[in-house]
Design a protein around this motif. Structure first.
Motif, mmCIF file in Angstrom:
data_model
loop_
_atom_site.group_PDB
_atom_site.id
_atom_site.type_symbol
_atom_site.label_atom_id
_atom_site.label_comp_id
_atom_site.label_asym_id
_atom_site.label_seq_id
_atom_site.Cartn_x
_atom_site.Cartn_y
_atom_site.Cartn_z
ATOM 1 N N GLN A 1 0.835 -1.184 0.000
ATOM 2 C CA GLN A 1 0.000 0.000 0.000
ATOM 3 C C GLN A 1 0.878 1.246 0.000
ATOM 4 O OE1 GLN A 1 -3.118 -0.301 -0.386
ATOM 5 N NE2 GLN A 1 -3.926 1.743 -0.039
ATOM 6 N N VAL A 2 0.465 2.239 -0.744
ATOM 7 C CA VAL A 2 1.206 3.484 -0.855
ATOM 8 C C VAL A 2 0.421 4.605 -0.189
ATOM 9 C CG1 VAL A 2 2.177 5.171 -2.442
ATOM 10 C CG2 VAL A 2 2.227 2.734 -3.030
ATOM 11 N N GLN A 3 1.112 5.397 0.574
ATOM 12 C CA GLN A 3 0.507 6.600 1.136
ATOM 13 C C GLN A 3 1.207 7.811 0.526
ATOM 14 O OE1 GLN A 3 1.694 4.110 3.560
ATOM 15 N NE2 GLN A 3 -0.298 3.193 3.155
ATOM 16 N N LEU A 4 0.412 8.778 0.101
ATOM 17 C CA LEU A 4 0.925 10.017 -0.469
ATOM 18 C C LEU A 4 0.435 11.182 0.379
ATOM 19 C CD1 LEU A 4 0.142 9.279 -4.229
ATOM 20 C CD2 LEU A 4 2.317 8.958 -3.064
ATOM 21 N N VAL A 5 1.354 12.047 0.774
ATOM 22 C CA VAL A 5 0.992 13.188 1.599
ATOM 23 C C VAL A 5 1.514 14.458 0.942
ATOM 24 C CG1 VAL A 5 1.199 14.288 3.844
ATOM 25 C CG2 VAL A 5 1.043 11.791 3.689
ATOM 26 N N GLU A 6 0.568 15.319 0.569
ATOM 27 C CA GLU A 6 0.930 16.600 -0.035
ATOM 28 C C GLU A 6 1.145 17.652 1.043
ATOM 29 O OE1 GLU A 6 -2.336 14.736 -2.714
ATOM 30 O OE2 GLU A 6 -1.941 15.011 -0.580
ATOM 31 N N SER A 7 2.003 18.614 0.736
ATOM 32 C CA SER A 7 2.235 19.741 1.631
ATOM 33 C C SER A 7 2.688 20.933 0.798
ATOM 34 C CB SER A 7 3.290 19.397 2.686
ATOM 35 O OG SER A 7 4.531 19.108 2.072
ATOM 36 N N GLY A 8 2.679 22.100 1.436
ATOM 37 C CA GLY A 8 3.167 23.290 0.768
ATOM 38 C C GLY A 8 2.088 24.240 0.291
ATOM 39 N N GLY A 9 0.837 23.843 0.421
ATOM 40 C CA GLY A 9 -0.240 24.726 0.000
ATOM 41 C C GLY A 9 -0.422 25.880 0.964
ATOM 42 N N GLY A 10 -1.279 26.806 0.582
ATOM 43 C CA GLY A 10 -1.557 27.939 1.442
ATOM 44 C C GLY A 10 -2.207 29.073 0.697
ATOM 45 N N LEU A 11 -2.263 30.219 1.336
ATOM 46 C CA LEU A 11 -2.841 31.434 0.749
ATOM 47 C C LEU A 11 -1.693 32.303 0.245
ATOM 48 C CD1 LEU A 11 -5.174 33.406 0.217
ATOM 49 C CD2 LEU A 11 -4.893 34.212 2.566
ATOM 50 N N VAL A 12 -1.700 32.593 -1.043
ATOM 51 C CA VAL A 12 -0.642 33.402 -1.641
ATOM 52 C C VAL A 12 -1.262 34.470 -2.525
ATOM 53 C CG1 VAL A 12 1.074 31.552 -1.586
ATOM 54 C CG2 VAL A 12 -0.392 31.832 -3.601
ATOM 55 N N TYR A 111 -3.972 6.409 -12.670
ATOM 56 C CA TYR A 111 -3.324 6.494 -11.369
ATOM 57 C C TYR A 111 -4.088 5.700 -10.334
ATOM 58 C CZ TYR A 111 -0.503 10.084 -13.528
ATOM 59 O OH TYR A 111 0.364 10.751 -14.356
ATOM 60 N N SER A 112 -3.349 4.947 -9.528
ATOM 61 C CA SER A 112 -3.980 4.052 -8.561
ATOM 62 C C SER A 112 -4.008 4.600 -7.148
ATOM 63 C CB SER A 112 -3.229 2.707 -8.546
ATOM 64 O OG SER A 112 -3.180 2.129 -9.829
ATOM 65 N N TYR A 113 -3.081 5.463 -6.830
ATOM 66 C CA TYR A 113 -2.966 5.972 -5.461
ATOM 67 C C TYR A 113 -3.019 7.498 -5.469
ATOM 68 C CZ TYR A 113 -1.399 1.226 -4.575
ATOM 69 O OH TYR A 113 -1.313 -0.137 -4.505
ATOM 70 N N TRP A 114 -3.738 8.046 -4.500
ATOM 71 C CA TRP A 114 -3.956 9.472 -4.411
ATOM 72 C C TRP A 114 -3.707 9.968 -2.993
ATOM 73 C CZ3 TRP A 114 -5.536 12.468 -8.620
ATOM 74 C CH2 TRP A 114 -5.863 11.746 -9.772
ATOM 75 N N GLY A 115 -3.204 11.194 -2.903
ATOM 76 C CA GLY A 115 -3.086 11.832 -1.608
ATOM 77 C C GLY A 115 -4.393 12.496 -1.217
ATOM 78 N N GLN A 116 -4.391 13.114 -0.046
ATOM 79 C CA GLN A 116 -5.593 13.774 0.462
ATOM 80 C C GLN A 116 -5.761 15.188 -0.093
ATOM 81 O OE1 GLN A 116 -8.036 12.308 2.470
ATOM 82 N NE2 GLN A 116 -6.870 10.546 1.787
ATOM 83 N N GLY A 117 -4.705 15.720 -0.653
ATOM 84 C CA GLY A 117 -4.786 17.043 -1.260
ATOM 85 C C GLY A 117 -4.292 18.146 -0.346
ATOM 86 N N THR A 118 -3.858 19.226 -0.966
ATOM 87 C CA THR A 118 -3.453 20.427 -0.243
ATOM 88 C C THR A 118 -4.092 21.636 -0.912
ATOM 89 O OG1 THR A 118 -1.549 21.684 0.607
ATOM 90 C CG2 THR A 118 -1.306 20.723 -1.580
ATOM 91 N N GLN A 119 -4.646 22.517 -0.108
ATOM 92 C CA GLN A 119 -5.382 23.672 -0.637
ATOM 93 C C GLN A 119 -4.415 24.771 -1.060
ATOM 94 O OE1 GLN A 119 -8.930 24.299 -0.938
ATOM 95 N NE2 GLN A 119 -8.148 26.064 -2.103
ATOM 96 N N VAL A 120 -4.615 25.268 -2.255
ATOM 97 C CA VAL A 120 -3.891 26.449 -2.732
ATOM 98 C C VAL A 120 -4.926 27.523 -3.045
ATOM 99 C CG1 VAL A 120 -2.455 27.427 -4.561
ATOM 100 C CG2 VAL A 120 -1.954 25.137 -3.660
ATOM 101 N N THR A 121 -4.772 28.675 -2.420
ATOM 102 C CA THR A 121 -5.674 29.787 -2.652
ATOM 103 C C THR A 121 -4.853 30.984 -3.094
ATOM 104 O OG1 THR A 121 -7.191 28.976 -0.948
ATOM 105 C CG2 THR A 121 -7.459 31.262 -1.663
#
Length: 124
Positions: A1-12, A111-121
């Motif tokens: 099983q693969v886990q994907l974790v996104e980071s780096g999003g935010g309000l810019v 694509y078979s594996y997905w992360g939870q997502g990171t919000q970019v605003t």
């Protein structure tokens, strides 16, 4: 099983830069295709960028071509999306994905594996 974790999003602000990261665990990402997709409120998930197994081939949506760059560091088991000159229309949740094949692909079904997502605003 693969886990994907996104980071780096935010309000810019419009015109600035942002780098998203996608850290994988449970399996090495080497030998596999990786991609970034995004979904804005009320819209379907759309392709943003993709990279093949060795980083030698990349593809971008027309809307981000020349502004975004996808890259991979297999030693860190991480994929990046460098976003430059962002615009309000880039506002979305950004998802990282891994596909169990080596060739590049631009459709979510590849694509078979997905992360939870990171919000970019992006504010105007």
């Amino acid at each position: 099983q693969v886990q994907l974790v996104e980071s780096g999003g935010g309000l810019v602000q419009t015109g600035t830069s942002l780098r998203l990261s996608c850290a994988a665990s449970g399996r090495t990402i080497s030998s596999y295709r990786m991609g970034w997709f995004r979904q804005a409120p009320g819209k379907e998930r759309e392709f943003v960028a993709a990279i093949n197994w060795n980083g030698g081939i990349t593809s971008y949506a027309d809307s981000v071509k020349g502004r975004f760059t996808i890259s991979r560091d297999d030693a860190k088991n991480t994929v990046y999306l460098q976003m430059k000159t962002v615009r309000p229309e880039d506002t979305a949740v950004y998802y990282c994905a891994l596909g169990r094949a080596s060739t590049l692909a631009t459709i979510p079904q590849a694509y078979s594996y997905w992360g939870q997502g990171t919000q970019v605003t992006v504010s105007s």
